[in-house]
Design a protein around this motif. Structure first.
Motif, mmCIF file in Angstrom:
data_model
loop_
_atom_site.group_PDB
_atom_site.id
_atom_site.type_symbol
_atom_site.label_atom_id
_atom_site.label_comp_id
_atom_site.label_asym_id
_atom_site.label_seq_id
_atom_site.Cartn_x
_atom_site.Cartn_y
_atom_site.Cartn_z
ATOM 1 N N THR A 38 -6.232 3.997 7.999
ATOM 2 C CA THR A 38 -6.759 5.206 7.360
ATOM 3 C C THR A 38 -6.071 5.462 6.020
ATOM 4 O O THR A 38 -6.680 5.909 5.063
ATOM 5 C CB THR A 38 -6.638 6.404 8.325
ATOM 6 N N LEU A 39 -4.790 5.116 5.953
ATOM 7 C CA LEU A 39 -4.047 5.289 4.704
ATOM 8 C C LEU A 39 -4.637 4.409 3.607
ATOM 9 O O LEU A 39 -4.880 4.860 2.478
ATOM 10 C CB LEU A 39 -2.581 4.932 4.936
ATOM 11 N N ILE A 40 -4.875 3.154 3.943
ATOM 12 C CA ILE A 40 -5.418 2.220 2.954
ATOM 13 C C ILE A 40 -6.805 2.668 2.509
ATOM 14 O O ILE A 40 -7.133 2.655 1.326
ATOM 15 C CB ILE A 40 -5.461 0.786 3.534
ATOM 16 N N PHE A 41 -7.608 3.136 3.465
ATOM 17 C CA PHE A 41 -8.932 3.593 3.073
ATOM 18 C C PHE A 41 -8.847 4.838 2.192
ATOM 19 O O PHE A 41 -9.547 4.955 1.195
ATOM 20 C CB PHE A 41 -9.796 3.894 4.301
ATOM 21 N N GLY A 42 -7.949 5.741 2.574
ATOM 22 C CA GLY A 42 -7.831 6.994 1.834
ATOM 23 C C GLY A 42 -7.497 6.768 0.379
ATOM 24 O O GLY A 42 -8.031 7.440 -0.502
ATOM 25 N N VAL A 43 -6.615 5.833 0.099
ATOM 26 C CA VAL A 43 -6.168 5.634 -1.267
ATOM 27 C C VAL A 43 -7.009 4.576 -1.989
ATOM 28 O O VAL A 43 -7.457 4.771 -3.111
ATOM 29 C CB VAL A 43 -4.680 5.225 -1.299
ATOM 30 N N LEU A 44 -7.222 3.438 -1.320
ATOM 31 C CA LEU A 44 -7.868 2.321 -1.998
ATOM 32 C C LEU A 44 -9.372 2.282 -1.797
ATOM 33 O O LEU A 44 -10.067 1.491 -2.415
ATOM 34 C CB LEU A 44 -7.258 0.987 -1.497
ATOM 35 N N VAL A 46 -10.847 1.076 0.639
ATOM 36 C CA VAL A 46 -11.164 -0.245 1.181
ATOM 37 C C VAL A 46 -11.039 -0.171 2.694
ATOM 38 O O VAL A 46 -10.058 0.353 3.216
ATOM 39 C CB VAL A 46 -10.192 -1.310 0.649
ATOM 40 N N VAL A 47 -12.056 -0.643 3.409
ATOM 41 C CA VAL A 47 -11.937 -0.752 4.857
ATOM 42 C C VAL A 47 -11.257 -2.091 5.154
ATOM 43 O O VAL A 47 -11.841 -3.144 4.969
ATOM 44 C CB VAL A 47 -13.315 -0.709 5.545
ATOM 45 N N ASN A 48 -10.001 -2.010 5.575
ATOM 46 C CA ASN A 48 -9.236 -3.244 5.735
ATOM 47 C C ASN A 48 -9.512 -3.899 7.084
ATOM 48 O O ASN A 48 -8.841 -3.629 8.076
ATOM 49 C CB ASN A 48 -7.739 -2.934 5.607
ATOM 50 N N PHE A 90 -1.128 -10.094 -0.262
ATOM 51 C CA PHE A 90 -2.554 -10.085 0.053
ATOM 52 C C PHE A 90 -3.316 -9.168 -0.915
ATOM 53 O O PHE A 90 -4.356 -9.521 -1.451
ATOM 54 C CB PHE A 90 -2.737 -9.617 1.503
ATOM 55 N N GLU A 91 -2.721 -7.994 -1.158
ATOM 56 C CA GLU A 91 -3.403 -7.037 -2.026
ATOM 57 C C GLU A 91 -3.416 -7.514 -3.475
ATOM 58 O O GLU A 91 -4.461 -7.527 -4.129
ATOM 59 C CB GLU A 91 -2.697 -5.676 -1.926
ATOM 60 N N ARG A 92 -2.218 -7.948 -3.964
ATOM 61 C CA ARG A 92 -2.113 -8.321 -5.379
ATOM 62 C C ARG A 92 -2.940 -9.554 -5.710
ATOM 63 O O ARG A 92 -3.598 -9.636 -6.735
ATOM 64 C CB ARG A 92 -0.642 -8.553 -5.758
ATOM 65 N N VAL A 93 -2.900 -10.549 -4.841
ATOM 66 C CA VAL A 93 -3.540 -11.813 -5.167
ATOM 67 C C VAL A 93 -5.036 -11.798 -4.867
ATOM 68 O O VAL A 93 -5.827 -12.346 -5.610
ATOM 69 C CB VAL A 93 -2.868 -12.980 -4.405
ATOM 70 N N PHE A 94 -5.418 -11.145 -3.761
ATOM 71 C CA PHE A 94 -6.820 -11.267 -3.349
ATOM 72 C C PHE A 94 -7.607 -9.956 -3.408
ATOM 73 O O PHE A 94 -8.594 -9.858 -4.114
ATOM 74 C CB PHE A 94 -6.906 -11.849 -1.938
ATOM 75 N N MET A 95 -7.133 -8.939 -2.677
ATOM 76 C CA MET A 95 -7.951 -7.731 -2.566
ATOM 77 C C MET A 95 -8.165 -7.061 -3.922
ATOM 78 O O MET A 95 -9.214 -6.491 -4.181
ATOM 79 C CB MET A 95 -7.299 -6.732 -1.596
ATOM 80 N N SER A 96 -7.172 -7.141 -4.800
ATOM 81 C CA SER A 96 -7.285 -6.438 -6.083
ATOM 82 C C SER A 96 -8.441 -6.979 -6.913
ATOM 83 O O SER A 96 -8.894 -6.320 -7.836
ATOM 84 C CB SER A 96 -5.972 -6.568 -6.848
ATOM 85 N N ARG A 97 -8.916 -8.160 -6.559
ATOM 86 C CA ARG A 97 -10.026 -8.730 -7.330
ATOM 87 C C ARG A 97 -11.386 -8.177 -6.920
ATOM 88 O O ARG A 97 -12.379 -8.408 -7.596
ATOM 89 C CB ARG A 97 -10.071 -10.245 -7.143
ATOM 90 N N VAL A 98 -11.455 -7.506 -5.795
ATOM 91 C CA VAL A 98 -12.775 -7.062 -5.340
ATOM 92 C C VAL A 98 -12.871 -5.544 -5.238
ATOM 93 O O VAL A 98 -13.715 -5.027 -4.532
ATOM 94 C CB VAL A 98 -13.142 -7.691 -3.965
ATOM 95 N N TYR A 99 -12.001 -4.817 -5.947
ATOM 96 C CA TYR A 99 -12.061 -3.363 -5.844
ATOM 97 C C TYR A 99 -13.359 -2.795 -6.375
ATOM 98 O O TYR A 99 -13.932 -1.897 -5.786
ATOM 99 C CB TYR A 99 -10.877 -2.716 -6.567
ATOM 100 N N CYS A 110 -11.726 -9.861 3.605
ATOM 101 C CA CYS A 110 -10.901 -9.549 4.780
ATOM 102 C C CYS A 110 -11.239 -10.482 5.940
ATOM 103 O O CYS A 110 -10.360 -11.003 6.622
ATOM 104 C CB CYS A 110 -11.130 -8.108 5.231
ATOM 105 N N TYR A 111 -12.536 -10.691 6.143
ATOM 106 C CA TYR A 111 -12.996 -11.543 7.240
ATOM 107 C C TYR A 111 -12.456 -12.963 7.076
ATOM 108 O O TYR A 111 -11.997 -13.589 8.033
ATOM 109 C CB TYR A 111 -14.522 -11.523 7.262
ATOM 110 N N ALA A 112 -12.492 -13.439 5.828
ATOM 111 C CA ALA A 112 -11.964 -14.784 5.556
ATOM 112 C C ALA A 112 -10.512 -14.864 6.001
ATOM 113 O O ALA A 112 -10.093 -15.852 6.615
ATOM 114 C CB ALA A 112 -12.087 -15.097 4.070
ATOM 115 N N PHE A 113 -9.746 -13.813 5.723
ATOM 116 C CA PHE A 113 -8.326 -13.865 6.081
ATOM 117 C C PHE A 113 -8.090 -13.694 7.574
ATOM 118 O O PHE A 113 -7.120 -14.228 8.107
ATOM 119 C CB PHE A 113 -7.527 -12.854 5.252
ATOM 120 N N VAL A 114 -8.971 -12.970 8.239
ATOM 121 C CA VAL A 114 -8.858 -12.902 9.702
ATOM 122 C C VAL A 114 -8.968 -14.316 10.275
ATOM 123 O O VAL A 114 -8.168 -14.735 11.117
ATOM 124 C CB VAL A 114 -9.952 -11.988 10.296
#
Lengths: 300, 339, 419
Positions: A38-44, A46-48, A90-99, A110-114
């Motif tokens: 919920t924290l990540i969603f609230g700020v970013l 993003v549904v992690n 994870f955030e800096r290298v990958f997620m930050s590219r799809v904001y 996210c699914y790829a990393f799961v």
């Protein structure tokens, strides 16, 4: 259905106390995992979906450290710190590219990393299930509190979860960093115009979220078996918690988790074969009557 | 039908010029595609290839129907797999318990799916964006739980066992591999053609308008809720068709067909192939199945391989394959003209 | 700049993929032409939560196939195993099984699938007519239900109904001796859990009529947290508890029940405890849990069984699982049947397999039999004992009596409408 059993329990104080405490225990464990989501969603925003994978890594890191050092404290530290670092990378290298991208694109990353993380765990620790073992300090008789049974280890868990809730709640609303984070959640452009590095904030929040999931995994490791893919069911449950409580709301996650815990503990008495279904039913009812969840705010 | 009329008025510009022509073109392409697919068994003895096409039919119908929601209407459903599962279970149960002719079971399954989709859709389509996704996911999990719990009717976790009976009708024997293959191809082509007609119809353009600006659409007198509900039910029908093809292929129905991983796979297929072209999901289907079948032959660590491929699409191309190709061609044509 | 280059890369990789993909559709006769080897296909679960099922099955099969090949193969043909992952999804299991037969040219199938996957492979066997031996699915209806019966499918697996009959009579004897009247059950909520628990209580009550079930819990398969289940059982205050949880679920349950000090308060009967996967993993294994034998190298107490367990450990650096002995037995059956039929042809093998008795380290009397009328394994070592937290884990196992098993099983089949 076994409504007699449910009614019987509701009319007996010992049963009522025990099932309520076990509901609280389940709820607090759930909260610890869900709060990071919920924290990540609230700020970013993003549904992690890879949150369960961080939980899994937390558990494995803790087990590895415990086997190496024999120290429970170091095991917890390894679980939390390891996943925090992982979250940051994870955030800096990958997620930050799809904001800016579609929700589905974020989901896909996210699914790829799961998939990748599950296989990585399988390669490092093998496909068989593992157990960390309970530290001897906690191998003691459970306590009896007001007619309810509570193992000391779960007291520790509840304590950690409460501390997490208070620190996060107070930290976000009262400290300067908390204010910056909330501002970044609300209007990232403005925050970065003020000369604050939003990338750093995003990375930090993701690391914090990952750390909370990792800590939850580490704390769960002594009582739950470890397998590749163990994050999956935990992800689903914490997902339900955050949706019911309202995505982005820490209080909501707490209330949602406790509600689910109680549904589980009393549902297992009254509807032993449909306990899981009850959770989804509850989620549907909440979503339909208040789409943003119990404590969610309308999207700006 | 006011929303349709309003939609038609707005959509006249793009549709009327050569709409009939395009429809003929689509039908022609469909006929050729079917002829090519149906004659395939004459040239190859590979049963695995026929199996592959059957599975592509099942997943292709399912994924393309999801694109009616995601790509055309902007409704991101995380629970579309429930209709895939409903199709498989509805068809399997009717055949096992009632023993009616296959076309009757087919139509009856579609009717049941339509009713259930209408009820669920009526509740879901009010919600926007991520909340629509969540509530569809919740319904899917509810249906999955029900299938597991209601073991006396559905067979619970072991699924519908004992095979689905396939009595011959009109000379078609679906127990025969070739017959099943041709029937699957026919369903796929007919389903795709029907979905194409929906997408290119005035109603289809209404959907695009809702996707781009729901407020404007509703201001123009379109009943947004009704349009969304209609496309939700239509998409469910085609998903159920895919489920039925899958049920025929495995001769059974299993709770995994209604699990959220199936919905996830459809989303994945859409992202892989591309959501802004009609055939994107079909390309994605072929791509994913080919990838899956090939990688699992060589390694049990297919998660890593699949994960890396996904990352390539999500972070490298940033869009589906067909979308990427289409844009690349468009750009090349532009520079070519400039020269 | 890079943008314009990417399509080239993607085209190249697409081509590579198509080349690899083409192999998927290669015609079967290309593979069959390869002289004397015989390919055996094996769809199983190699990834996900129960990957151990697939890996320990494959290990055992490889161990036995090596021996068969060294002894000249299957009717003179060397065996080549093709093992492939189904991810535990029934539609993948069906797809993989068909591909193994149609493309890879496998002439026999060992089906290492559990639950719904095994029924999916069963339908493939029905459709293609290929000889198929199920090696992991314990669902009784797979062979007991005549609607499922096909001439070319066999099951080389222990069964819940057998475990329940032996467990019921064993538990009844202890119930009478210790006066355990109030029982609770806690089993996973899926077909195996529900059926096996129902059958166990049926036979427990039959042998000890004054037993009463006062509480039932049905956690989900793979549920991570059992707190509400543990407290519910503690509330009910039973004298004994039955559970057919298995694998990681069982160890989670034990760890969580342990901190509630549950094991001191009641006798626990966990049919799936005595398997090395669970025994070696649980760090604080409570003493005196009653369990059926899954696989332990000390039961049956023969040198053959011990030698087999040690050979497996020497090769793979871990102890075999219940799935291991079942898969090994399936290969032994194939080898013996091929010898008798002097052929590796599926139809002929199926003829010989019906009612075949072979020497086997896992047999109750040194032999096991593939029963002719329902194509299922009988006569394997089956018994119950109590655990200790170190090797040999289950020092003494009380063997079940197959005569009683057969009698009660026949009765059970009748009650289900199977005969």
């Amino acid at each position: 259905m076994d409504l007699d059993a449910l009614a019987g329990c509701l009319s007996s104080s010992a049963c009522l106390v025990t099932q309520t405490t076990s509901g609280l225990i389940i709820g607090m464990l759930l909260f610890l995992v869900a709060v990071g989501l919920t924290l990540i969603f609230g700020v970013l925003k993003v549904v992690n979906f890879s949150h369960g994978a961080f939980y899994m890594f937390g558990a494995y890191f803790a087990m590895a450290a415990y086997q190496l050092t024999g120290s429970f404290a170091l095991a917890m530290l390894a679980g939390a710190a390891g996943t925090a670092i992982l979250g940051l990378i994870f955030e800096r290298v990958f997620m930050s590219r799809v904001y800016g991208a579609d929700v589905l694109m974020q989901l896909l990353v996210c699914y790829a990393f799961v998939l990748i993380f599950d296989d990585v765990v399988r390669i490092i620790w093998g496909p068989e299930f593992k157990s960390m073992g309970m530290p001897s300090a906690f191998q003691v008789m459970p306590l009896f509190i007001a007619g309810g049974v509570v193992p000391p280890y779960y007291l520790l868990l509840i304590g950690v979860a409460l501390v997490a809730a208070i620190v996060l709640g107070a930290g976000l609303s009262r400290t300067r960093i908390g204010k910056v984070i909330r501002a970044a959640a609300h209007n990232p452009g403005m925050v970065s115009a003020l000369g604050i590095n939003t990338g750093l904030i995003y990375g930090g929040v993701f690391a914090l979220g990952g750390m909370l999931a990792g800590l939850a995994g580490a704390l769960a490791a002594p009582v739950r078996s470890l397998t590749p893919g163990m994050g999956f069911s935990v992800l689903i449950e914490s997902f339900i918690v955050t949706v019911i409580g309202g995505m982005g709301s820490i209080l909501g996650a707490l209330i949602g988790a406790l509600l689910l815990g109680l549904i589980r503990s009393f549902g297992s008495l009254g509807f032993p074969l449909f306990t899981e279904g009850l959770m989804y039913l509850f989620m549907v009812i909440v979503l339909v009557s208040k789409p943003t969840g119990l404590f969610g705010k309308e999207a700006a | 039908m006011t929303e349709l009329e309003a939609g038609r008025a707005r959509a006249l510009v793009p549709v009327s010029s050569g709409a009939a022509l395009q429809r003929y073109r689509d039908v022609l392409i469909a006929v050729i595609a079917f002829a090519v697919l149906a004659s395939l068994p004459l040239f190859t003895g590979s049963k695995a290839l026929l199996d592959f096409v059957i599975r592509c039919s099942a997943y292709g119908l399912f994924a393309t129907s999801l694109n009616l929601l995601v790509g055309y209407t902007g409704l991101t459903s995380f629970g579309h797999g429930m209709f895939f599962g409903l199709g498989a279970y509805g068809f399997g149960l009717i055949m096992q318990k009632l023993g009616v002719p296959i076309p009757v079971a087919f139509v009856a399954t579609l009717a049941i799916t339509a009713v259930i989709a209408a009820i669920i859709g009526a509740i879901c389509v009010r919600l926007k964006e991520i909340y629509f996704a969540f509530v569809t996911l919740a319904f899917q999990m509810l249906i999955h739980s029900t299938i597991l719990s209601w073991a006396s009717f559905t067979g619970g976790d072991q699924g519908l066992r004992g095979g689905i009976p396939r009595p011959t009708f009109l000379g078609i024997n679906l127990a025969n591999h070739i017959h099943l293959y041709v029937a699957s191809c026919a369903l796929l082509i007919l389903g795709l053609l029907a979905m194409r007609q929906i997408a290119q119809s005035p109603f289809g353009y209404t959907l695009r308008m809702i996707r781009d600006n729901a407020a404007r659409a509703s201001f123009l007198g379109i009943d947004v809720w009704r349009a969304k509900l209609t496309v939700f039910v239509l998409a469910a029908l085609f998903a159920a068709m895919g489920g039925m093809v899958m049920a025929l292929f495995v001769s059974g129905a299993y709770p995994e067909f209604a699990y959220w991983t199936i919905s996830g796979e459809a989303i994945f297929i859409n992202m892989l192939g591309g959501v802004s072209t009609f055939l994107g999901p079909m390309v994605g289907t072929v791509l994913l199945l080919l990838l899956n079948d090939t990688v699992t032959r060589f390694t049990e660590y297919h998660g890593i391989v699949l994960g890396v491929v996904i990352l390539f699409f999500a972070l490298g191309l940033r869009k589906g394959l067909l979308d990427f190709v289409a844009e690349w061609f468009a750009r090349r044509r532009k520079t070519g003209e400039g020269r | 700049m890079t943008r314009t280059r990417t399509p080239g890369i993607s085209r190249r990789s697409t081509l590579a993929l198509m080349g690899a993909g083409a192999m998927t559709f290669a015609a079967p006769w290309v593979a069959r032409a390869q002289a004397k080897t015989i390919k055996i296909g094996m769809p199983t679960i190699l990834s996900g939560r129960v990957a151990q099922l697939g890996t320990s099955s494959r290990n055992a099969v490889m161990l036995e196939v090596e021996k068969v090949n060294a002894a000249g193969g299957l009717a003179g043909r060397q065996i080549e195993m093709v093992v492939r992952d189904s991810k535990g999804q029934p539609q993948e299991a069906a797809r993989v099984a068909r591909e193994l037969v149609n493309t890879d040219g496998c002439e026999l199938l060992l089906d290492g699938e559990a639950s719904s996957g095994s029924f999916a492979v069963h339908e493939v066997a029905r459709d293609l007519g290929v000889l198929c031996i199920h090696t992991c699915s314990e669902a009784s209806s797979l062979t007991a239900d005549p609607k499922q019966h096909i001439p070319n499918a066999f099951r080389c697996v222990r069964q819940g109904i057998h475990d329940s009959i032996v467990g019921g009579s064993y538990a009844a004897a202890i119930s009478k001796a210790k006066g355990l009247k109030k029982w609770a059950t806690c089993s996973p909520d899926y077909a195996y859990g529900r059926d096996t628990t129902g059958e166990f209580t049926l036979y427990l009550k039959r042998f000890a009529p004054d037993v009463e079930i006062i509480s039932e819990s049905w956690p989900k398969l793979f549920q991570p947290d059992y707190t509400e289940v543990v407290t519910k059982i503690l509330q009910a205050k039973p004298q004994a508890l039955y559970s057919c949880l298995w694998g990681g679920d069982l160890t989670s349950y034990i760890d969580q029940a342990n901190i509630y000090a549950m094991f001191g308060q009641m006798e626990v009967f966990a049919v799936n405890m005595a398997d090395y996967t669970a025994l070696t993993v649980v760090k604080n294994l409570p003493k005196g849990i009653h369990s059926g034998n899954r696989y332990i190298k000390t039961f049956p107490t023969t040198p053959e069984n011990a030698a087999w367990g040690d050979a497996y450990k020497a090769k793979y650096n871990e102890y075999p699982t219940n799935w291991s002995w079942q898969n090994a037995t399936a290969v032994m059956f194939l080898a013996e049947a091929a010898k008798k039929a002097n052929s590796a042809d599926g139809k002929k093998l199926a003829e010989v397999l019906k009612g075949l008795t072979i020497k086997c380290p896992f047999g109750a009397d040194g032999t096991v039999t593939m029963r002719g009328d329902d194509h299922t394994l009988v006569g394997y070592a089956i018994g119950w004992g109590t655990t200790i937290p170190q090797e040999p884990y289950v020092p003494e196992v009380k063997a079940g009596d197959w005569k009683t098993i057969f009698e009660l099983e026949a009765e059970w089949k009748k009650s289900k409408g199977y005969t």
